[in-house]
Scaffold this motif. Structure first.
Motif, PDB file in Angstrom:
ATOM      1  N   SER A 100      34.702  71.170   0.209  1.00 46.09           N
ATOM      2  CA  SER A 100      35.934  70.538  -0.363  1.00 46.09           C
ATOM      3  C   SER A 100      36.644  69.845   0.832  1.00 46.09           C
ATOM      4  O   SER A 100      36.449  70.014   1.843  1.00 46.09           O
ATOM      5  N   ALA A 101      37.332  68.956   0.393  1.00 44.72           N
ATOM      6  CA  ALA A 101      38.152  67.920   1.251  1.00 44.72           C
ATOM      7  C   ALA A 101      39.410  68.157   1.456  1.00 44.72           C
ATOM      8  O   ALA A 101      40.040  67.908   2.279  1.00 44.72           O
ATOM      9  N   SER A 102      40.043  69.016   0.621  1.00 44.66           N
ATOM     10  CA  SER A 102      41.539  69.409   0.855  1.00 44.66           C
ATOM     11  C   SER A 102      41.581  70.622  -0.058  1.00 44.66           C
ATOM     12  O   SER A 102      40.763  71.242  -0.735  1.00 44.66           O
ATOM     13  N   ILE A 103      42.837  71.347   0.065  1.00 42.15           N
ATOM     14  CA  ILE A 103      43.025  72.524  -0.526  1.00 42.15           C
ATOM     15  C   ILE A 103      43.319  72.429  -2.073  1.00 42.15           C
ATOM     16  O   ILE A 103      42.695  73.369  -2.760  1.00 42.15           O
ATOM     17  N   TYR A 104      43.407  70.983  -2.725  1.00 43.08           N
ATOM     18  CA  TYR A 104      43.393  70.897  -3.982  1.00 43.08           C
ATOM     19  C   TYR A 104      42.109  70.721  -4.543  1.00 43.08           C
ATOM     20  O   TYR A 104      41.731  71.112  -5.425  1.00 43.08           O
ATOM     21  N   ASP A 105      41.119  70.166  -3.825  1.00 44.23           N
ATOM     22  CA  ASP A 105      39.838  69.996  -4.097  1.00 44.23           C
ATOM     23  C   ASP A 105      39.137  71.440  -4.217  1.00 44.23           C
ATOM     24  O   ASP A 105      38.357  71.963  -4.964  1.00 44.23           O
ATOM     25  N   LEU A 106      39.557  72.292  -3.040  1.00 43.60           N
ATOM     26  CA  LEU A 106      39.030  73.443  -3.105  1.00 43.60           C
ATOM     27  C   LEU A 106      39.415  74.330  -4.466  1.00 43.60           C
ATOM     28  O   LEU A 106      38.443  75.211  -4.990  1.00 43.60           O
ATOM     29  N   GLU A 107      40.841  74.189  -4.672  1.00 38.78           N
ATOM     30  CA  GLU A 107      41.221  75.011  -6.042  1.00 38.78           C
ATOM     31  C   GLU A 107      40.352  74.343  -7.202  1.00 38.78           C
ATOM     32  O   GLU A 107      39.884  75.130  -8.054  1.00 38.78           O
ATOM     33  N   ARG A 108      40.148  73.166  -7.073  1.00 38.44           N
ATOM     34  CA  ARG A 108      39.606  72.600  -8.420  1.00 38.44           C
ATOM     35  C   ARG A 108      38.179  73.091  -8.489  1.00 38.44           C
ATOM     36  O   ARG A 108      37.508  73.543  -9.599  1.00 38.44           O
ATOM     37  N   ARG A 109      37.434  73.300  -7.181  1.00 41.81           N
ATOM     38  CA  ARG A 109      35.942  73.790  -7.279  1.00 41.81           C
ATOM     39  C   ARG A 109      36.135  75.349  -7.442  1.00 41.81           C
ATOM     40  O   ARG A 109      34.946  75.521  -8.404  1.00 41.81           O
ATOM     41  N   ILE A 110      36.909  75.940  -7.093  1.00 45.32           N
ATOM     42  CA  ILE A 110      36.773  77.402  -7.534  1.00 45.32           C
ATOM     43  C   ILE A 110      37.180  77.526  -9.047  1.00 45.32           C
ATOM     44  O   ILE A 110      36.376  78.423  -9.660  1.00 45.32           O
ATOM     45  N   GLN A 111      37.859  76.745  -9.893  1.00 44.72           N
ATOM     46  CA  GLN A 111      38.061  76.724 -11.100  1.00 44.72           C
ATOM     47  C   GLN A 111      36.863  76.354 -11.825  1.00 44.72           C
ATOM     48  O   GLN A 111      36.334  77.006 -12.953  1.00 44.72           O
ATOM     49  N   GLU A 112      36.010  75.258 -11.395  1.00 45.14           N
ATOM     50  CA  GLU A 112      34.677  74.846 -11.803  1.00 45.14           C
ATOM     51  C   GLU A 112      33.679  76.168 -12.077  1.00 45.14           C
ATOM     52  O   GLU A 112      32.990  76.394 -12.818  1.00 45.14           O
ATOM     53  N   ILE A 113      33.653  76.815 -10.730  1.00 45.95           N
ATOM     54  CA  ILE A 113      32.788  77.982 -10.548  1.00 45.95           C
ATOM     55  C   ILE A 113      33.228  79.082 -11.678  1.00 45.95           C
ATOM     56  O   ILE A 113      32.222  79.589 -12.162  1.00 45.95           O
ATOM     57  N   GLU A 114      34.417  79.334 -11.839  1.00 44.09           N
ATOM     58  CA  GLU A 114      34.808  80.414 -12.349  1.00 44.09           C
ATOM     59  C   GLU A 114      34.797  79.910 -13.998  1.00 44.09           C
ATOM     60  O   GLU A 114      34.360  80.729 -14.747  1.00 44.09           O
ATOM     61  N   ARG A 115      34.373  78.669 -14.510  1.00 41.47           N
ATOM     62  CA  ARG A 115      34.189  78.344 -15.707  1.00 41.47           C
ATOM     63  C   ARG A 115      32.623  78.198 -16.029  1.00 41.47           C
ATOM     64  O   ARG A 115      32.131  77.978 -17.122  1.00 41.47           O
ATOM     65  N   GLY A 116      31.734  78.581 -14.870  1.00 41.58           N
ATOM     66  CA  GLY A 116      30.421  78.813 -14.908  1.00 41.58           C
ATOM     67  C   GLY A 116      29.691  77.326 -14.616  1.00 41.58           C
ATOM     68  O   GLY A 116      28.590  77.402 -15.088  1.00 41.58           O
ATOM     69  N   LYS A 117      30.064  76.587 -13.797  1.00 43.18           N
ATOM     70  CA  LYS A 117      29.325  75.522 -13.158  1.00 43.18           C
ATOM     71  C   LYS A 117      27.910  75.790 -12.522  1.00 43.18           C
ATOM     72  O   LYS A 117      26.856  75.261 -13.038  1.00 43.18           O
ATOM     73  N   PHE A 118      27.737  77.139 -11.910  1.00 41.49           N
ATOM     74  CA  PHE A 118      26.318  77.274 -11.411  1.00 41.49           C
ATOM     75  C   PHE A 118      25.899  78.527 -12.132  1.00 41.49           C
ATOM     76  O   PHE A 118      24.915  79.545 -11.490  1.00 41.49           O
ATOM     77  N   ARG A 119      26.238  78.827 -13.430  1.00 37.82           N
ATOM     78  CA  ARG A 119      25.777  79.859 -13.936  1.00 37.82           C
ATOM     79  C   ARG A 119      24.327  79.883 -14.257  1.00 37.82           C
ATOM     80  O   ARG A 119      23.733  81.037 -14.297  1.00 37.82           O
ATOM     81  N   ASN A 120      23.722  78.906 -14.376  1.00 38.03           N
ATOM     82  CA  ASN A 120      22.156  78.771 -14.631  1.00 38.03           C
ATOM     83  C   ASN A 120      21.263  78.783 -13.523  1.00 38.03           C
ATOM     84  O   ASN A 120      20.066  78.858 -13.609  1.00 38.03           O
ATOM     85  N   PHE A 121      21.902  78.976 -12.309  1.00 36.55           N
ATOM     86  CA  PHE A 121      21.180  79.180 -11.242  1.00 36.55           C
ATOM     87  C   PHE A 121      20.668  80.717 -10.670  1.00 36.55           C
ATOM     88  O   PHE A 121      21.184  81.416 -11.059  1.00 36.55           O
TER      89      PHE A 121
END
Length: 55
Positions: free
Chosen positions: A34-55
Motif C-alpha cells: 500500500s502507498a498510503s494509509i488510505y490505500d491500506l484501509e481500502r486493501r484491508i476492506q477488500e481482504i475482509e470482503r474476500g479478495k483472496f478467499r480462493n487461495f
C-alpha cells in the motif's frame, strides 16, 4: 534415525514448495504494497470482503 529426520525435513520443504504461498502471506504482501494509509484501509476492506478467499 538421523536419515528419517532429514527425509522429513526435505519432504516438508518439497510439499511447501508445491503448495505455493499461503493465503496469509499473500494478504500480508498485498497490504505491505500500500502507498498510503488510505490505500491500506481500502486493501484491508477488500481482504475482509474476500479478495483472496480462493487461495
Amino acid at each position: 534415525m538421523m536419515s528419517k529426520n532429514r527425509f522429513s525435513r526435505t519432504f516438508g520443504r518439497i510439499a511447501d514448495a508445491l503448495q505455493g504461498q499461503s493465503r496469509q502471506k499473500i494478504e500480508t504482501e498485498y497490504l505491505n504494497g500500500s502507498a498510503s494509509i488510505y490505500d491500506l484501509e481500502r486493501r484491508i476492506q477488500e481482504i475482509e470482503r474476500g479478495k483472496f478467499r480462493n487461495f
